[in-house]
Design a protein around this motif. Structure first.
Motif, short mmCIF file in Angstrom:
data_model
loop_
_atom_site.label_atom_id
_atom_site.label_comp_id
_atom_site.label_asym_id
_atom_site.label_seq_id
_atom_site.Cartn_x
_atom_site.Cartn_y
_atom_site.Cartn_z
N ARG A 99 19.49 21.94 -52.86
CA ARG A 99 20.04 23.12 -52.19
C ARG A 99 19.76 24.38 -52.99
N GLN A 100 19.84 24.27 -54.30
CA GLN A 100 19.53 25.43 -55.14
C GLN A 100 18.06 25.83 -55.00
N THR A 101 17.19 24.82 -54.98
CA THR A 101 15.76 25.09 -54.77
C THR A 101 15.53 25.76 -53.42
N ALA A 102 16.21 25.24 -52.39
CA ALA A 102 16.04 25.79 -51.04
C ALA A 102 16.51 27.23 -50.96
N GLU A 103 17.59 27.55 -51.64
CA GLU A 103 18.10 28.93 -51.62
C GLU A 103 17.11 29.88 -52.31
N ARG A 104 16.58 29.46 -53.45
CA ARG A 104 15.59 30.30 -54.13
C ARG A 104 14.34 30.47 -53.29
N SER A 105 13.91 29.40 -52.65
CA SER A 105 12.72 29.46 -51.80
C SER A 105 12.96 30.39 -50.60
N HIS A 106 14.13 30.26 -49.98
CA HIS A 106 14.45 31.13 -48.83
C HIS A 106 14.37 32.60 -49.21
N ILE A 144 9.95 25.64 -47.72
CA ILE A 144 11.33 25.21 -47.82
C ILE A 144 12.27 26.36 -47.49
N ASP A 145 13.03 26.18 -46.41
CA ASP A 145 14.05 27.15 -46.01
C ASP A 145 15.41 26.63 -46.43
N ARG A 146 16.48 27.34 -46.11
CA ARG A 146 17.81 26.95 -46.58
C ARG A 146 18.20 25.55 -46.13
N ASN A 147 17.98 25.23 -44.87
CA ASN A 147 18.44 23.95 -44.34
C ASN A 147 17.33 23.13 -43.69
N ARG A 148 16.10 23.51 -43.93
CA ARG A 148 15.01 22.82 -43.26
C ARG A 148 13.72 22.93 -44.05
N GLN A 149 12.79 22.11 -43.64
CA GLN A 149 11.41 22.17 -44.11
C GLN A 149 10.56 22.57 -42.91
N SER A 160 7.49 20.59 -35.81
CA SER A 160 7.32 21.91 -36.43
C SER A 160 8.23 22.09 -37.64
N GLU A 161 9.25 21.24 -37.77
CA GLU A 161 10.15 21.31 -38.90
C GLU A 161 10.95 20.02 -39.01
N THR A 162 11.53 19.80 -40.16
CA THR A 162 12.43 18.66 -40.37
C THR A 162 13.63 19.14 -41.19
N ALA A 163 14.69 18.36 -41.15
CA ALA A 163 15.88 18.71 -41.93
C ALA A 163 15.57 18.64 -43.42
N LEU A 164 16.25 19.45 -44.18
CA LEU A 164 16.01 19.49 -45.62
C LEU A 164 16.30 18.14 -46.27
N THR A 165 17.26 17.42 -45.73
CA THR A 165 17.62 16.12 -46.29
C THR A 165 16.51 15.08 -46.12
N CYS A 166 15.58 15.34 -45.21
CA CYS A 166 14.46 14.42 -44.97
C CYS A 166 13.18 14.87 -45.66
N SER A 167 13.27 15.89 -46.48
CA SER A 167 12.08 16.49 -47.08
C SER A 167 11.80 15.94 -48.47
N ALA A 215 8.99 28.20 -56.60
CA ALA A 215 8.42 27.13 -55.78
C ALA A 215 8.95 27.28 -54.36
N ILE A 216 8.03 27.38 -53.38
CA ILE A 216 8.44 27.66 -52.01
C ILE A 216 8.04 26.57 -51.03
N GLY A 217 7.35 25.54 -51.48
CA GLY A 217 6.93 24.49 -50.56
C GLY A 217 5.92 23.58 -51.20
N ALA A 218 5.10 22.96 -50.36
CA ALA A 218 4.13 22.00 -50.88
C ALA A 218 2.97 21.83 -49.91
N LEU A 219 1.84 21.44 -50.46
CA LEU A 219 0.72 20.91 -49.68
C LEU A 219 0.77 19.41 -49.88
N CYS A 220 0.86 18.65 -48.78
CA CYS A 220 1.08 17.23 -48.94
C CYS A 220 0.18 16.38 -48.05
N LEU A 221 0.05 15.13 -48.45
CA LEU A 221 -0.67 14.10 -47.71
C LEU A 221 0.29 12.96 -47.42
#
Length: 262
Positions: A99-106, A144-149, A160-167, A215-221
């Motif tokens: 959650r702290q990461t998500a807030e900084r990213s937001h 990474i947004d406050r409550n979602r990816q 188009s998005e998923t819950a932060l808990t699933c990220s 850190a605001i997100g990721a490039l992933c496979l």
């Protein structure tokens, strides 16, 4: 990091040779190169895009940058030390840390005006190249947004998005380092994570950063099959991550121009 080396006035002064530890060697390497510092040569090219390199500053001083202290990890060779990063066990992180990461990213992403917007086609081209190059089912650029990816781009994914808990990308952003999960079913650390499902077993993610190095997100496979990901693969994938960061920086500049000159 700010480094200033001044040449002494004495005529018999010898040029200095300095060795420095730099965690984010790639970032520093690019900043020096764009400022006209002469790159004397790259000592080694290692996984995760973290090179050891040498430069000559404007006065000819020889600077050596290493991506880890010489006495770290019991003086293992760099290749082995880097491999250990793949299996370190300080993640998954607690929800409060995420959650702290998500807030900084937001807060950082507010400068980009990118969430829920249409992104340039280059974003989609990049995720397609990533998936097809490594033969995976999916590739995404996640923010990474406050409550979602939120997916800035996705190849092989319909959401188009998923819950932060699933990220898992939120864990990558928190770690500020790549995370590779070769087989989620057999990795006990991730066995209880909500992302684990029958059609998703392999994951590899690289962190993406804002200009302020948040850190605001990721490039992933992602892939339905378990698989290995070599250091050579990671080096190539890191190059795609650099491109993704550059594209995000352009979006920030576009947003800044739009704000100043609507």
């Amino acid at each position: 990091m700010r480094l200033v080396i001044k040449q002494a006035a004495q005529s018999d002064f010898e040029r200095s040779s300095v060795t420095l530890f730099c965690v984010d060697a790639v970032f520093l390497h690019d900043r020096l190169r764009t400022r006209g510092i002469r790159m004397k040569g790259q000592l080694t090219t290692k996984p995760f895009g973290l090179p050891n390199f040498r430069v000559l500053d404007l006065d000819g001083n020889d600077l050596h940058f290493l991506n880890r202290p010489a006495n770290s990890l019991h003086n293992l060779p760099l290749e082995l030390a880097t491999e250990q990063n793949l299996v370190r066990d300080d993640y998954p992180f607690d929800e409060s840390v995420i959650r702290q990461t998500a807030e900084r990213s937001h807060q950082a992403l507010e400068e980009y005006a990118i969430l829920d917007s249409l992104v340039p086609a280059a974003f989609h081209a990049l995720t397609e190249v990533a998936a097809t190059s490594f033969g995976t089912d999916r590739s995404m650029i996640t923010l990474i947004d406050r409550n979602r990816q939120w997916y800035a781009s996705q190849y092989g994914e319909t959401k188009s998005e998923t819950a932060l808990t699933c990220s898992i990308c939120a864990h990558v952003a928190t770690a500020r380092a790549p995370i590779v999960i070769r087989d989620m079913r057999r990795d006990k650390r991730w066995a209880d994570h909500p992302t684990v499902r029958d059609d998703f077993r392999f994951y590899c993610g690289l962190p993406l950063f804002s200009k302020s190095r948040t850190a605001i997100g990721a490039l992933c496979l992602e892939d339905r099959r378990p698989r290995r990901f070599s250091s050579v693969d990671m080096q190539a994938f890191s190059s795609l991550g650099v491109i993704a960061n550059c594209m995000l920086e352009k979006m920030r500049l576009y947003a800044k121009i739009e704000k100043c000159c609507p």
